[in-house]
Design a protein around this motif. Structure first.
Motif, PDB file in Angstrom:
ATOM      1  N   ILE A  64      -6.111   4.529   4.261  1.00 48.28           N
ATOM      2  CA  ILE A  64      -5.932   5.898   4.621  1.00 48.28           C
ATOM      3  C   ILE A  64      -5.087   6.523   3.334  1.00 48.28           C
ATOM      4  CG2 ILE A  64      -4.149   7.382   5.823  1.00 48.28           C
ATOM      5  CD1 ILE A  64      -4.426   5.455   8.129  1.00 48.28           C
ATOM      6  N   PHE A  65      -4.395   5.855   3.008  1.00 48.85           N
ATOM      7  CA  PHE A  65      -3.458   6.557   1.776  1.00 48.85           C
ATOM      8  C   PHE A  65      -4.348   6.642   0.551  1.00 48.85           C
ATOM      9  CE2 PHE A  65      -0.025   5.332   4.760  1.00 48.85           C
ATOM     10  CZ  PHE A  65       0.495   6.536   4.997  1.00 48.85           C
ATOM     11  N   ASP A  66      -5.390   5.984   0.370  1.00 47.71           N
ATOM     12  CA  ASP A  66      -6.369   5.952  -0.803  1.00 47.71           C
ATOM     13  C   ASP A  66      -7.099   7.079  -0.342  1.00 47.71           C
ATOM     14  OD1 ASP A  66      -5.503   4.039  -2.509  1.00 47.71           O
ATOM     15  OD2 ASP A  66      -6.893   2.422  -1.620  1.00 47.71           O
ATOM     16  N   TYR A  67      -7.550   7.372   0.534  1.00 46.09           N
ATOM     17  CA  TYR A  67      -8.269   8.285   1.313  1.00 46.09           C
ATOM     18  C   TYR A  67      -7.838   9.619   1.012  1.00 46.09           C
ATOM     19  CZ  TYR A  67     -10.759  11.424   4.770  1.00 46.09           C
ATOM     20  OH  TYR A  67     -11.444  12.306   5.355  1.00 46.09           O
ATOM     21  N   VAL A  68      -6.589   9.976   1.070  1.00 51.31           N
ATOM     22  CA  VAL A  68      -5.789  11.170   0.943  1.00 51.31           C
ATOM     23  C   VAL A  68      -5.302  11.530  -0.284  1.00 51.31           C
ATOM     24  CG1 VAL A  68      -5.450  11.684   3.392  1.00 51.31           C
ATOM     25  CG2 VAL A  68      -3.834  10.652   2.158  1.00 51.31           C
ATOM     26  N   GLY A  69      -5.579  10.479  -1.363  1.00 53.68           N
ATOM     27  CA  GLY A  69      -5.412  10.917  -2.626  1.00 53.68           C
ATOM     28  C   GLY A  69      -3.800  10.412  -2.912  1.00 53.68           C
ATOM     29  N   ILE A  70      -3.199   9.581  -2.540  1.00 52.60           N
ATOM     30  CA  ILE A  70      -1.863   9.029  -2.657  1.00 52.60           C
ATOM     31  C   ILE A  70      -1.799   7.488  -3.014  1.00 52.60           C
ATOM     32  CG2 ILE A  70       0.770   9.322  -1.764  1.00 52.60           C
ATOM     33  CD1 ILE A  70      -0.328  11.027   0.613  1.00 52.60           C
ATOM     34  N   PRO A  71      -2.111   7.218  -4.060  1.00 50.44           N
ATOM     35  CA  PRO A  71      -2.197   5.775  -4.429  1.00 50.44           C
ATOM     36  C   PRO A  71      -0.777   5.101  -4.444  1.00 50.44           C
ATOM     37  CG  PRO A  71      -2.723   7.053  -6.358  1.00 50.44           C
ATOM     38  CD  PRO A  71      -2.616   8.300  -5.294  1.00 50.44           C
ATOM     39  N   ALA A  72       0.108   5.891  -4.868  1.00 51.34           N
ATOM     40  CA  ALA A  72       1.435   5.151  -4.828  1.00 51.34           C
ATOM     41  C   ALA A  72       1.778   4.816  -3.481  1.00 51.34           C
ATOM     42  CB  ALA A  72       2.657   6.034  -5.332  1.00 51.34           C
ATOM     43  N   ALA A  73       1.616   5.366  -2.462  1.00 56.65           N
ATOM     44  CA  ALA A  73       1.669   5.265  -0.974  1.00 56.65           C
ATOM     45  C   ALA A  73       1.022   3.829  -0.616  1.00 56.65           C
ATOM     46  CB  ALA A  73       1.251   6.187  -0.295  1.00 56.65           C
ATOM     47  N   ALA A  74      -0.187   3.930  -1.157  1.00 60.12           N
ATOM     48  CA  ALA A  74      -1.101   2.696  -0.900  1.00 60.12           C
ATOM     49  C   ALA A  74      -0.697   1.532  -1.431  1.00 60.12           C
ATOM     50  CB  ALA A  74      -2.586   3.073  -1.400  1.00 60.12           C
ATOM     51  N   HIS A  75      -0.149   1.614  -2.532  1.00 56.50           N
ATOM     52  CA  HIS A  75       0.695   0.395  -3.127  1.00 56.50           C
ATOM     53  C   HIS A  75       1.927  -0.118  -2.232  1.00 56.50           C
ATOM     54  CE1 HIS A  75      -1.764  -0.183  -6.632  1.00 56.50           C
ATOM     55  NE2 HIS A  75      -1.621   1.133  -7.012  1.00 56.50           N
ATOM     56  N   ILE A  76       2.848   0.975  -1.804  1.00 59.09           N
ATOM     57  CA  ILE A  76       3.939   0.730  -0.946  1.00 59.09           C
ATOM     58  C   ILE A  76       3.376   0.150   0.234  1.00 59.09           C
ATOM     59  CG2 ILE A  76       5.832   1.571   0.433  1.00 59.09           C
ATOM     60  CD1 ILE A  76       5.893   4.093  -2.044  1.00 59.09           C
ATOM     61  N   ILE A  77       2.299   0.693   0.868  1.00 59.77           N
ATOM     62  CA  ILE A  77       2.025   0.264   2.409  1.00 59.77           C
ATOM     63  C   ILE A  77       1.425  -1.241   1.991  1.00 59.77           C
ATOM     64  CG2 ILE A  77       0.353   0.246   4.055  1.00 59.77           C
ATOM     65  CD1 ILE A  77       2.573   2.266   4.663  1.00 59.77           C
ATOM     66  N   ASN A  78       0.954  -1.350   0.959  1.00 56.29           N
ATOM     67  CA  ASN A  78       0.160  -2.891   0.800  1.00 56.29           C
ATOM     68  C   ASN A  78       1.529  -3.898   0.508  1.00 56.29           C
ATOM     69  OD1 ASN A  78      -2.327  -4.031   0.338  1.00 56.29           O
ATOM     70  ND2 ASN A  78      -1.336  -5.046  -1.443  1.00 56.29           N
ATOM     71  N   PHE A  79       2.443  -3.476   0.051  1.00 54.64           N
ATOM     72  CA  PHE A  79       3.594  -4.420  -0.334  1.00 54.64           C
ATOM     73  C   PHE A  79       4.340  -4.437   1.272  1.00 54.64           C
ATOM     74  CE2 PHE A  79       8.237  -4.443  -0.212  1.00 54.64           C
ATOM     75  CZ  PHE A  79       8.487  -5.517  -0.638  1.00 54.64           C
ATOM     76  N   VAL A  80       4.165  -3.734   1.985  1.00 55.35           N
ATOM     77  CA  VAL A  80       4.859  -3.717   3.520  1.00 55.35           C
ATOM     78  C   VAL A  80       3.831  -4.681   4.186  1.00 55.35           C
ATOM     79  CG1 VAL A  80       5.283  -2.481   5.708  1.00 55.35           C
ATOM     80  CG2 VAL A  80       5.898  -1.415   3.196  1.00 55.35           C
ATOM     81  N   VAL A  81       2.858  -4.515   4.216  1.00 52.88           N
ATOM     82  CA  VAL A  81       1.972  -5.608   5.045  1.00 52.88           C
ATOM     83  C   VAL A  81       1.830  -6.945   4.636  1.00 52.88           C
ATOM     84  CG1 VAL A  81       0.438  -3.465   6.020  1.00 52.88           C
ATOM     85  CG2 VAL A  81      -0.338  -4.720   3.794  1.00 52.88           C
ATOM     86  N   LEU A  82       2.146  -6.944   3.201  1.00 48.35           N
ATOM     87  CA  LEU A  82       2.211  -8.233   2.825  1.00 48.35           C
ATOM     88  C   LEU A  82       3.535  -9.025   3.218  1.00 48.35           C
ATOM     89  CD1 LEU A  82       1.343 -10.475   0.751  1.00 48.35           C
ATOM     90  CD2 LEU A  82       2.668  -9.231  -0.998  1.00 48.35           C
ATOM     91  N   THR A  83       4.596  -8.273   3.172  1.00 50.87           N
ATOM     92  CA  THR A  83       6.002  -8.784   3.772  1.00 50.87           C
ATOM     93  C   THR A  83       5.755  -8.976   5.337  1.00 50.87           C
ATOM     94  OG1 THR A  83       6.903  -6.638   4.071  1.00 50.87           O
ATOM     95  CG2 THR A  83       7.609  -7.786   2.091  1.00 50.87           C
ATOM     96  N   ALA A  84       5.168  -7.971   5.907  1.00 46.84           N
ATOM     97  CA  ALA A  84       4.767  -7.938   7.546  1.00 46.84           C
ATOM     98  C   ALA A  84       4.085  -9.360   7.707  1.00 46.84           C
ATOM     99  CB  ALA A  84       3.875  -6.987   7.906  1.00 46.84           C
ATOM    100  N   ALA A  85       3.112  -9.853   7.211  1.00 47.70           N
ATOM    101  CA  ALA A  85       2.387 -11.018   7.269  1.00 47.70           C
ATOM    102  C   ALA A  85       3.373 -12.092   6.870  1.00 47.70           C
ATOM    103  CB  ALA A  85       1.194 -11.234   6.156  1.00 47.70           C
ATOM    104  N   MET A  86       4.287 -12.105   5.859  1.00 54.12           N
ATOM    105  CA  MET A  86       5.266 -13.113   5.779  1.00 54.12           C
ATOM    106  C   MET A  86       6.220 -13.340   6.553  1.00 54.12           C
ATOM    107  SD  MET A  86       5.247 -12.544   1.485  1.00 54.12           S
ATOM    108  CE  MET A  86       6.699 -13.733   1.059  1.00 54.12           C
ATOM    109  N   SER A  87       6.694 -12.092   7.280  1.00 52.81           N
ATOM    110  CA  SER A  87       7.819 -12.263   8.363  1.00 52.81           C
ATOM    111  C   SER A  87       7.153 -12.790   9.453  1.00 52.81           C
ATOM    112  CB  SER A  87       8.090 -10.680   8.486  1.00 52.81           C
ATOM    113  OG  SER A  87       8.513 -10.599   9.614  1.00 52.81           O
ATOM    114  N   ALA A  88       5.769 -12.759  10.010  1.00 47.83           N
ATOM    115  CA  ALA A  88       5.320 -13.122  11.156  1.00 47.83           C
ATOM    116  C   ALA A  88       4.944 -14.704  10.868  1.00 47.83           C
ATOM    117  CB  ALA A  88       4.129 -12.656  11.488  1.00 47.83           C
TER     118      ALA A  88
END
Length: 451
Positions: A276-300
């Motif tokens: 999504i964030f790549d699609y609307v042209g916010i690459p920094a947000a995409a990196h942030i979300i990728n970090f979040v989903v990484l920690t989400a997987a590690m948390s679970a």
């Protein structure tokens, strides 16, 4: 006597905030951040309705577990209750199946950790990432339960803050065109690509299988009851809060996502949130979300390692598992069970090496059958739990399930329907072949142990 022995071994080091975030951490992970792309393809925007239905059923299951957990707060949770109210084999079956579920879910989490790392470093093989995460989180679980609770609290908190932030940012994009040259996207994507139910009622039905997999992990509240401070207060609070929070996070996050991005263009590669964030042209947000989903997987994954180690410990106390697992370290951690679970999770590392592209869907299928078995046993045990109680004892129950027994029976029928639906999804069918083999292995194992 066993319950007292158990509670004196495992330390009550988990506070209310730990309990809230452990339950949230276990259930908001791979299913939301990675598996949601598969469910969206099945049902389109009407997937929101599927999550609402699933959430109501989960609330019923959690209240059934909560009724027993508040009355008898032990770490083995529903395996202990099944052993007591349904018989020794039920305790054996539920305990080992739940352990097996977390091993399989752990493999799924390890798989997507590799996918998220590849977003930044495409040249690193998935199996290397999986191995590193496995080793690090095993060491975390070797610490005392308070350390685990603290680690999980912050892991889960990252997810919660990020999802709320993503919903707010998403609404800003939808309403005010932030990051989209000031052009508001609006909500039309929710109905302008084949309608709100593009694949009809059939699409919603089929999606329920993966939707229910997404909710797997909420029952960790029951597993951690034996290590909770003031369980009669923390368990009801955790259960009542967890369900509406999950519904807000799932329905809110996916609703915003599909409003921004046409549902029929959400790819199966990587996390749809990052897309999504790549699609609307916010690459920094995409990196942030990728970090979040990484920690989400590690948390679970972290939650799963915790749950599987405790279940092995409890099975040994019931005489339903090797006595090797019935000791804890000086700091109150069942390290032998955790280490054994970690060794089994190495299979996930191997699978990532051999068949990285198919690992997630196969693992999801097997985990869904395992978690549905656990939930079914919770509901059946709760029915027997009530029958064992006198009218006076029932009147004194502090946290009763609403609309008993109708709510329990409706949830049982719903879970049976989900198992039948799996037969109609080719990639999920593998679980219906694995499940009977697993149950047969357990039955033979049970007979051998008892002899």
């Amino acid at each position: 006597m066993r319950e007292n022995h158990q509670d004196s071994q495992l330390r009550r080091g988990l506070s209310n905030r730990h309990m809230q975030l452990i339950a949230l951490g276990g259930s908001i992970g791979v299913g939301l951040f990675y598996g949601s792309s598969s469910t969206i393809q099945m049902a389109g925007p009407s997937i929101l309705f599927a999550y609402l239905i699933g959430g109501i059923v989960i609330f019923t299951i959690m209240r059934a577990l909560g009724e027993m957990a508040v009355a008898e707060p032990v770490s083995g949770s529903f395996s202990t209750y099944a052993n007591k109210y349904l018989g020794n084999f039920a305790g054996f079956l539920s305990g080992w199946t739940y352990w097996f579920m977390w091993i399989v879910v752990g493999m799924a989490e390890l798989t997507v950790v590799g996918v998220y790392i590849n977003y930044w470093f495409p040249d690193i093989p998935q199996w290397i990432t999986a191995l590193v995460v496995l080793v690090v989180l095993t060491l975390v679980n070797f610490a005392n339960v308070k350390a685990y609770g603290e680690f999980e609290f912050w892991f889960a908190m990252i997810k919660v803050v990020a999802i709320i932030g993503m919903i707010v940012l998403g609404l800003a994009i939808i309403l005010f065109g932030v990051g989209n040259q000031g052009e508001a996207i609006g909500f039309s994507n929710l109905w302008s690509h084949g309608g709100f139910m593009p694949n009809g009622f059939n699409g919603i039905l089929m999606s329920l299988v993966l939707v229910m997999f997404s909710f797997g992990g909420v029952e960790l509240v029951g597993i951690s009851a034996g290590e909770a401070k003031n369980p009669e207060k923390t368990i009801p609070k955790a259960i009542n809060n967890i369900v509406w929070r999950i519904l807000i996070f799932y329905i809110g996050a996916l609703g915003v996502m599909m409003a921004i991005y046409p549902w029929n263009e959400v790819g199966a590669e990587g996390s749809p949130f990052v897309q999504i964030f790549d699609y609307v042209g916010i690459p920094a947000a995409a990196h942030i979300i990728n970090f979040v989903v990484l920690t989400a997987a590690m948390s679970a994954f972290n939650s799963g390692l915790y749950g599987s180690g405790r279940m092995l410990y409890n099975l040994s106390l019931q005489n339903n598992g090797p006595k090797y697992f019935n000791t804890v370290s000086k700091n109150g951690s069942p390290q032998r069970g955790i280490l054994f679970s970690s060794l089994m999770l190495l299979i996930g590392v191997v699978l990532n090496y051999v068949v990285p592209e198919k690992v997630f869907i196969y693992i999801s299928a097997v985990a869904t059958v395992a978690v549905i078995t656990s939930w079914m046993i919770i509901l059946l045990t709760q029915l027997r739990f009530r029958k064992f109680k006198s009218n006076e004892e029932i009147a004194k129950l502090e946290f009763k399930i609403p609309l008993y027994p109708i709510s329990t029976y409706i949830a049982i029928v719903f879970l049976l329907m989900v198992v039948v639906l799996m037969a109609f999804i080719p990639d999920m069918r593998v679980a219906l072949y694995v499940a009977p083999v697993w149950f047969l292995i357990l039955y033979i194992g049970y007979k051998v142990i008892k002899k």
